[in-house]
Design an enzyme around this catalytic site. Structure first.
Site, mmCIF file in Angstrom:
data_model
loop_
_atom_site.group_PDB
_atom_site.id
_atom_site.type_symbol
_atom_site.label_atom_id
_atom_site.label_comp_id
_atom_site.label_asym_id
_atom_site.label_seq_id
_atom_site.Cartn_x
_atom_site.Cartn_y
_atom_site.Cartn_z
ATOM 1 C CG HIS A 81 20.114 32.838 91.087
ATOM 2 N ND1 HIS A 81 20.467 33.925 91.631
ATOM 3 C CD2 HIS A 81 21.222 32.844 89.593
ATOM 4 C CE1 HIS A 81 21.193 34.740 91.056
ATOM 5 N NE2 HIS A 81 21.981 34.059 89.888
ATOM 6 C CG ASP A 82 24.314 32.983 92.496
ATOM 7 O OD1 ASP A 82 23.572 32.063 91.542
ATOM 8 O OD2 ASP A 82 24.262 33.698 92.042
ATOM 9 C CG ASP A 99 26.414 39.501 87.443
ATOM 10 O OD1 ASP A 99 25.732 38.261 87.872
ATOM 11 O OD2 ASP A 99 26.442 38.445 86.582
ATOM 12 C CG ASP A 127 20.268 39.841 86.440
ATOM 13 O OD1 ASP A 127 21.645 39.638 87.170
ATOM 14 O OD2 ASP A 127 19.786 38.410 87.565
ATOM 15 C CD GLU A 180 26.011 38.794 92.102
ATOM 16 O OE1 GLU A 180 26.046 37.577 92.914
ATOM 17 O OE2 GLU A 180 26.839 38.751 91.039
HETATM 18 C C1 NOJ Z 1 26.048 36.244 89.711
HETATM 19 C C2 NOJ Z 1 24.975 35.253 89.781
HETATM 20 O O1 NOJ Z 1 23.949 35.779 90.433
HETATM 21 C C3 NOJ Z 1 25.132 33.926 89.198
HETATM 22 O O2 NOJ Z 1 24.900 33.206 88.804
HETATM 23 C C4 NOJ Z 1 26.535 33.919 87.884
HETATM 24 O O3 NOJ Z 1 26.688 32.556 87.634
HETATM 25 C C5 NOJ Z 1 27.664 34.610 87.798
HETATM 26 N N1 NOJ Z 1 27.075 36.352 88.651
HETATM 27 C C6 NOJ Z 1 28.309 35.224 86.490
HETATM 28 O O4 NOJ Z 1 27.254 35.967 85.846
#
Ligand code: NOJ
Ligand code: MG
Length: 536
Positions: free
Chosen positions: A329-330, A205, A103, A268
């Site tokens: 994970h989000d 990210d 990541d 992402e």
């Molecule tokens: C995206 C990530 O997937 C998330 O978990 C994170 O909180 C934010 N970016 C900030 O880096």
């Protein structure tokens, strides 16, 4: 039809598996997953048939956002292990013929990163311009109306130097200024550091956040904002995200990757389809796989999903390789969005669509979001916006390996609690069960990996009449018909202009496998099937 001579790369043919490292396997009894733990579980990943593992951040970090706040990009957090552990992991992954994706979090650092500490030390520090510093407006208020994703203003006042700095997420995550060439250079060096070690790629990210409007204009009001949404949704981030110049940065990263062999980059990006496509870059000089999150946001409805698949397929640029994601994970887990039974149908969808699938750890055994009592909430998104049910802890709970205490995850109390049913829902219990979700995943993956029609073949929609979704995956040698009932009620597939004959290869109801079908099929509620069509 794709050119047969064309060489497909591992990230096109293969399957990606996301590990949230805090929650995969603890090896040292501190209740938090670590690198040695992952090494211990590589058998599981390999026997599932995975091509590449993406691990969420494992770098030095004060953990304000569980590793997405990095204080040293080229070191491993002691919680996860050492650089030696990392090297061992990389080697073990490669020895098994798999790939490792890290990541990369280039948009922001931790406020504890030495770069930021220098930057905030004085207005004339050489690194001042590495971050986004602005004077207050005349009345002392923030430079503009931009909001932070995790609640409140995106500007934080710095008493000492009497300026605001910008943070798209927590105030502990100041945004880097990507217009500064030194920032660009230092992050390319970070990429090279890991690529030189042999890492196979990066998941980047919040790629669409990296550059902001150079005039820092106010974002427009979102007329569709609803009070149950995060405050961030009050504005349309027209000037704080997805700026044209971001593509120069993505291209710069791509050039670094292209100077190595077969490395890749996933972006992402949460944007509508036509915007997402721009991240492939002109003539494929952007991200290899801009993450496609359509299955995370589309209503679970055959017509809507079909229409999105078709829009996505139709919008792909020449040579752009598709990809699909069911969870991360989000986001709430797929089981918690569509239910346990439909999650099996969803697995069949994910693993039969055209394009690289990404599987979120635990989905292969149908893990559900775990209710985390209010006083145990750890995710800053949940803590900062209480009452909105936005905590991401429920989808980040420890992997359920077996029925022993702490589910085989740790010999100590896990950092997040396990669900009450983990003694029933775990890898061990599902391994040899013909009807388990694990077995379904393993077989779907195996079939996909074996059949060119499924991993590189073409896609053609056949019918989308709610609740049924039907499509073909094919090469000139083999055709598969996929039928998915996206509801709990039985339904019938009897297409008027499509005749077929074949054998059921995989069914969410395994009792039907091997059965012959022709012309029409009845499906049970929550049933999905892959039919190997006879070749005429
Ligand atoms: C995206 C990530 O997937 C998330 O978990 C994170 O909180 C934010 N970016 C900030 O880096
Ligand atoms: Mg540990």
């Amino acid at each position: 039809m794709k050119d047969k001579q064309h060489k497909y790369l591992w990230w096109q043919e293969g399957i990606i598996y996301q590990i949230y490292p805090r929650s995969y396997q603890d090896s040292d009894g501190d209740g938090v997953g670590d690198l040695q733990g992952i090494i211990k579980r590589l058998d599981h990943i390999q026997s599932l048939g995975i091509t590449a593992i993406w691990i969420s951040p494992i770098f030095s970090s004060p953990m304000a956002d569980f590793g997405y706040d990095i204080s040293d990009y080229c070191d491993i957090h002691p919680l996860f292990g050492t650089m030696e552990d990392f090297d061992e992991l990389l080697e073990a992954v490669h020895d098994r013929g798999m790939k490792l994706i890290l990541d990369l979090v280039p948009n922001h650092t931790s406020s504890e990163h030495p770069w930021f500490k220098e930057s905030r030390s004085s207005k004339d520090n050489p690194k001042r311009d590495w971050y986004i510093w602005q004077d207050a407006k005349e009345d002392g208020s923030e430079p503009n109306n931009w909001l932070a994703m995790f609640g409140g203003s995106a500007w934080e006042w710095d008493e000492k130097t009497q300026q605001y700095y910008y943070h798209a997420f927590l105030k502990e995550q100041p945004d880097l200024n990507w217009r500064n060439p030194e920032v660009q250079k230092v992050m390319m060096d970070v990429m090279r550091f890991w690529l030189d070690k042999g890492v196979d790629g990066f998941r980047v990210d919040v790629m669409w956040h990296m550059i902001k409007d150079d005039q820092l204009r106010d974002n427009p009001i979102n007329p569709d904002y609803k009070p149950h949404q995060a405050t961030y949704e009050k504005l349309i981030p027209a000037y704080s995200t997805d700026q044209p110049e971001v593509h120069d940065i993505v291209h710069m990263m791509r050039e670094v990757l292209d100077s190595y062999d077969e490395r890749m980059m996933i972006g992402e990006i949460y944007l509508p389809i036509h915007k997402l496509m721009t991240y492939y870059g002109t003539d494929q000089n952007g991200a290899h796989l801009p993450f496609n999150f359509l299955l995370l946001s589309t209503d679970w409805d055959a017509t809507k999903i079909a229409s999105n698949i078709n829009q996505y397929e139709g919008a792909l640029p020449d040579g752009g390789w598709p990809n699909w994601v069911l969870g991360n994970h989000d986001q709430p887990r797929i089981t918690s969005r569509v239910g346990m039974e439909q999650a099996r149908v969803a697995a069949m969808l994910l693993l039969t669509l055209r394009g690289t699938p990404t599987i979120y750890y635990g989905d292969e055994i149908g893990m559900r979001d775990v209710p985390i009592p209010e006083n145990e909430v750890q995710d800053p998104q949940g803590l900062n916006m209480p009452g909105l049910n936005l905590s991401r802890d429920p989808q980040r709970t420890p992997m359920q390996w077996d029925s022993s205490e702490n589910a085989g995850f740790s010999n100590n109390k896990p950092w997040l609690r396990l669900p009450d049913d983990y003694r029933r829902v775990n890898v061990k219990a599902q391994l040899d069960d013909k009807y388990s979700t694990y077995t379904l995943y393993r077989r779907l993956i195996k079939l996909r990996q074996e059949e060119p029609a499924l991993h590189i073949g073409d896609y053609r929609p056949v019918e989308a009449k709610a609740p049924l979704l039907a499509y073909l995956r094919y090469t000139s040698d083999q055709r598969f018909l996929v039928l998915l009932n996206l509801s709990h009620k039985p339904c019938h597939f009897a297409p008027e202009h499509f005749s077929f004959e074949g054998t059921i290869e995989i069914d969410t109801l395994p009792e039907r496998e091997g059965g012959r079908v022709s012309g029409h099929v009845s499906l049970s509620g929550d049933e999905g099937m892959i039919i190997r069509l006879d070749q005429s």
